[in-house]
Design an enzyme around this catalytic site. Sequence first.
Site, mmCIF file in Angstrom:
data_model
loop_
_atom_site.group_PDB
_atom_site.id
_atom_site.type_symbol
_atom_site.label_atom_id
_atom_site.label_comp_id
_atom_site.label_asym_id
_atom_site.label_seq_id
_atom_site.Cartn_x
_atom_site.Cartn_y
_atom_site.Cartn_z
ATOM 1 N NE ARG A 35 -13.816 -37.784 -90.656
ATOM 2 C CZ ARG A 35 -13.048 -36.764 -90.296
ATOM 3 N NH1 ARG A 35 -13.125 -36.274 -89.080
ATOM 4 N NH2 ARG A 35 -12.192 -36.224 -91.153
ATOM 5 C CG ASP A 59 -11.886 -47.443 -95.611
ATOM 6 O OD1 ASP A 59 -10.868 -47.268 -96.303
ATOM 7 O OD2 ASP A 59 -11.856 -47.740 -94.400
ATOM 8 C CB VAL A 60 -9.610 -45.085 -100.530
ATOM 9 C CG1 VAL A 60 -10.268 -43.831 -101.039
ATOM 10 C CG2 VAL A 60 -8.621 -44.813 -99.415
ATOM 11 C CG ASN A 86 -6.093 -35.122 -99.922
ATOM 12 O OD1 ASN A 86 -5.064 -34.565 -99.562
ATOM 13 N ND2 ASN A 86 -7.147 -35.284 -99.114
ATOM 14 C CB SER A 139 4.787 -36.660 -98.412
ATOM 15 O OG SER A 139 5.464 -36.101 -97.313
ATOM 16 C CE1 TYR A 152 2.172 -40.267 -94.830
ATOM 17 C CE2 TYR A 152 4.177 -39.012 -94.409
ATOM 18 C CZ TYR A 152 2.890 -39.084 -94.920
ATOM 19 O OH TYR A 152 2.315 -37.988 -95.526
ATOM 20 C CG LEU A 184 6.523 -29.564 -90.964
ATOM 21 C CD1 LEU A 184 7.299 -28.574 -90.091
ATOM 22 C CD2 LEU A 184 5.830 -30.604 -90.094
ATOM 23 C CB VAL A 185 0.284 -29.307 -94.517
ATOM 24 C CG1 VAL A 185 -0.921 -28.430 -94.857
ATOM 25 C CG2 VAL A 185 1.185 -29.482 -95.731
ATOM 26 C CG PHE A 189 -0.375 -35.469 -91.313
ATOM 27 C CD1 PHE A 189 -0.492 -36.339 -92.372
ATOM 28 C CD2 PHE A 189 0.846 -35.408 -90.639
ATOM 29 C CE1 PHE A 189 0.574 -37.146 -92.775
ATOM 30 C CE2 PHE A 189 1.912 -36.204 -91.015
ATOM 31 C CZ PHE A 189 1.774 -37.079 -92.084
HETATM 32 N N1 LIG Z 1 -0.286 -32.577 -93.232
HETATM 33 C C1 LIG Z 1 0.926 -32.776 -93.704
HETATM 34 O O1 LIG Z 1 1.929 -32.309 -93.127
HETATM 35 C C2 LIG Z 1 1.125 -33.540 -94.964
HETATM 36 C C3 LIG Z 1 0.143 -34.338 -95.509
HETATM 37 N N2 LIG Z 1 0.402 -35.030 -96.661
HETATM 38 C C4 LIG Z 1 -0.623 -35.877 -97.255
HETATM 39 O O2 LIG Z 1 -1.769 -35.104 -97.529
HETATM 40 C C5 LIG Z 1 -2.920 -35.944 -97.587
HETATM 41 C C6 LIG Z 1 -4.053 -35.314 -96.789
HETATM 42 O O3 LIG Z 1 -3.661 -35.240 -95.436
HETATM 43 P P1 LIG Z 1 -4.067 -34.043 -94.470
HETATM 44 O O4 LIG Z 1 -5.053 -33.172 -95.102
HETATM 45 O O5 LIG Z 1 -2.830 -33.467 -93.958
HETATM 46 O O6 LIG Z 1 -4.703 -34.897 -93.275
HETATM 47 P P2 LIG Z 1 -6.179 -34.925 -92.632
HETATM 48 O O7 LIG Z 1 -6.117 -35.972 -91.587
HETATM 49 O O8 LIG Z 1 -6.587 -33.552 -92.244
HETATM 50 O O9 LIG Z 1 -7.111 -35.419 -93.831
HETATM 51 C C7 LIG Z 1 -7.058 -36.731 -94.310
HETATM 52 C C8 LIG Z 1 -8.258 -37.001 -95.189
HETATM 53 O O10 LIG Z 1 -8.147 -38.327 -95.728
HETATM 54 C C9 LIG Z 1 -9.368 -39.027 -95.499
HETATM 55 N N3 LIG Z 1 -9.077 -40.446 -95.326
HETATM 56 C C10 LIG Z 1 -8.159 -41.010 -94.502
HETATM 57 N N4 LIG Z 1 -8.220 -42.341 -94.586
HETATM 58 C C11 LIG Z 1 -9.204 -42.633 -95.483
HETATM 59 C C12 LIG Z 1 -9.751 -43.828 -95.987
HETATM 60 N N5 LIG Z 1 -9.287 -45.032 -95.591
HETATM 61 N N6 LIG Z 1 -10.751 -43.767 -96.904
HETATM 62 C C13 LIG Z 1 -11.211 -42.568 -97.311
HETATM 63 N N7 LIG Z 1 -10.735 -41.397 -96.881
HETATM 64 C C14 LIG Z 1 -9.749 -41.433 -95.964
HETATM 65 C C15 LIG Z 1 -9.954 -38.393 -94.236
HETATM 66 O O11 LIG Z 1 -11.377 -38.503 -94.254
HETATM 67 P P3 LIG Z 1 -12.259 -39.467 -93.339
HETATM 68 O O12 LIG Z 1 -11.562 -39.625 -92.025
HETATM 69 O O13 LIG Z 1 -13.577 -38.760 -93.255
HETATM 70 O O14 LIG Z 1 -12.344 -40.729 -94.131
HETATM 71 C C16 LIG Z 1 -9.562 -36.925 -94.432
HETATM 72 O O15 LIG Z 1 -10.526 -36.274 -95.225
HETATM 73 C C17 LIG Z 1 -2.466 -37.315 -97.095
HETATM 74 O O16 LIG Z 1 -2.238 -38.148 -98.212
HETATM 75 C C18 LIG Z 1 -1.146 -36.998 -96.389
HETATM 76 O O17 LIG Z 1 -0.279 -38.094 -96.371
HETATM 77 C C19 LIG Z 1 1.587 -34.939 -97.316
HETATM 78 C C20 LIG Z 1 2.573 -34.171 -96.804
HETATM 79 C C21 LIG Z 1 2.419 -33.407 -95.611
HETATM 80 C C1 LIG Z 2 6.027 -34.221 -94.705
HETATM 81 C C2 LIG Z 2 4.878 -35.053 -94.307
HETATM 82 O O1 LIG Z 2 4.394 -35.884 -95.021
HETATM 83 C C3 LIG Z 2 4.416 -34.925 -92.954
HETATM 84 N N1 LIG Z 2 4.296 -33.597 -92.548
HETATM 85 C C4 LIG Z 2 5.382 -35.680 -92.102
HETATM 86 O O2 LIG Z 2 5.661 -35.238 -90.995
HETATM 87 O O3 LIG Z 2 5.843 -36.703 -92.569
#
Ligand SMILES: NC(=O)C1=CN([C@@H]2O[C@H](COP(=O)(O)OP(=O)(O)OC[C@H]3O[C@@H](n4cnc5c(N)ncnc54)[C@H](OP(=O)(O)O)[C@@H]3O)[C@@H](O)[C@H]2O)C=CC1
Ligand SMILES: CC(=O)[C@H](N)C(=O)O
Length: 252
Positions: A35, A59-60, A86, A139, A152, A184-185, A189
């Site tokens: 975005r 897009d990654v 990330n 995670s 996942y 849990l963050v 997500f």
């Molecule tokens: N929240 C949680 O409880 C936990 C999260 N995680 C991991 O942390 C990481 C970040 O997640 P979190 O901050 O929570 O989630 P968010 O949804 O808040 O952020 C995800 C980010 O990833 C980007 N993204 C997603 N898909 C793509 C893509 N195909 N290409 C490029 N960018 C992408 C999004 O940007 P955009 O949409 O602009 O592309 C966004 O900036 C993830 O890997 C998640 O699995 C791990 C453990 C716990």
């Molecule tokens: C621990 C994580 O990756 C996330 N919060 C989940 O619910 O799976």
Amino acid sequence: MERIALITGATSGIGQACARRFAQGGYNLILTARRDDKLQEVKQQLEKEGVEVLTLTFDVRDREAAHKAFASLPDAWKNIDVLVNNAGLARGLEPEYEGDYQDWDEMIDTNVKGLLTMTRLVVPGMVQRNKGHVVNIGSVAGDAAYAGGNVYCATKAAVKTISDGLRIDVADSCVRVTNVKPGLVETNFSNIRFHGDEQRASHVYDGIKPLTGDDIADVCFYAVSAPAHVQIAEVLVLATHQASGSVVKRNV
Ligand SMILES: NC(=O)C1=CN([C@@H]2O[C@H](COP(=O)(O)OP(=O)(O)OC[C@H]3O[C@@H](n4cnc5c(N)ncnc54)[C@H](OP(=O)(O)O)[C@@H]3O)[C@@H](O)[C@H]2O)C=CC1
Ligand SMILES: CC(=O)[C@H](N)C(=O)O
């Protein structure tokens, strides 16, 4: 040139918090996500604080776009000191035998293949310069499967193994690899996991104080800031009333 951190998924949650934390720590930033409008907002905010920020919108999952984006960086910006892999997501919480193919592809292509593409692009320069740090956002979900977590959890188990493999492959250089495993963050997500069902998403955090993106960013920055002879290989960070991916005590 100041030190440079490239952070994927910097438009939200943990990635955006990492951008703020590394900016505070004196890094210039390359921020990536899909975005562009959100990326520009984050860039403008951080530039007010005197940090140089480049954005790459792609897009990654699109390997060609990732290669083009990386190639477009000015030469000095290709000397990346820290890569925070990330960008990632969960989709759905259905039993594996009822899972959605599209959800599976999206998770595997983003969390595993996207992370590998970024590693393949950035790490050769680190090895050549004999300097650098890769932080992969894994995670607790990668430690053991939980109900409905199936694919996942598997992607995050892959992130652990990919991190371990990379650590072996760069062990004769000064490049370090850290797998940060949050619990849990509260970010976007769960909204993404439940395809925009905000009510369902909000219940994930009922009765527990979750971690914030800033909590995880602090841990990433700590790992990167450790003395050069210290490699923090893995960090599991849970909310206080969370014991594992599936054990969460609420209303304590
Ligand atoms: N929240 C949680 O409880 C936990 C999260 N995680 C991991 O942390 C990481 C970040 O997640 P979190 O901050 O929570 O989630 P968010 O949804 O808040 O952020 C995800 C980010 O990833 C980007 N993204 C997603 N898909 C793509 C893509 N195909 N290409 C490029 N960018 C992408 C999004 O940007 P955009 O949409 O602009 O592309 C966004 O900036 C993830 O890997 C998640 O699995 C791990 C453990 C716990
Ligand atoms: C621990 C994580 O990756 C996330 N919060 C989940 O619910 O799976």
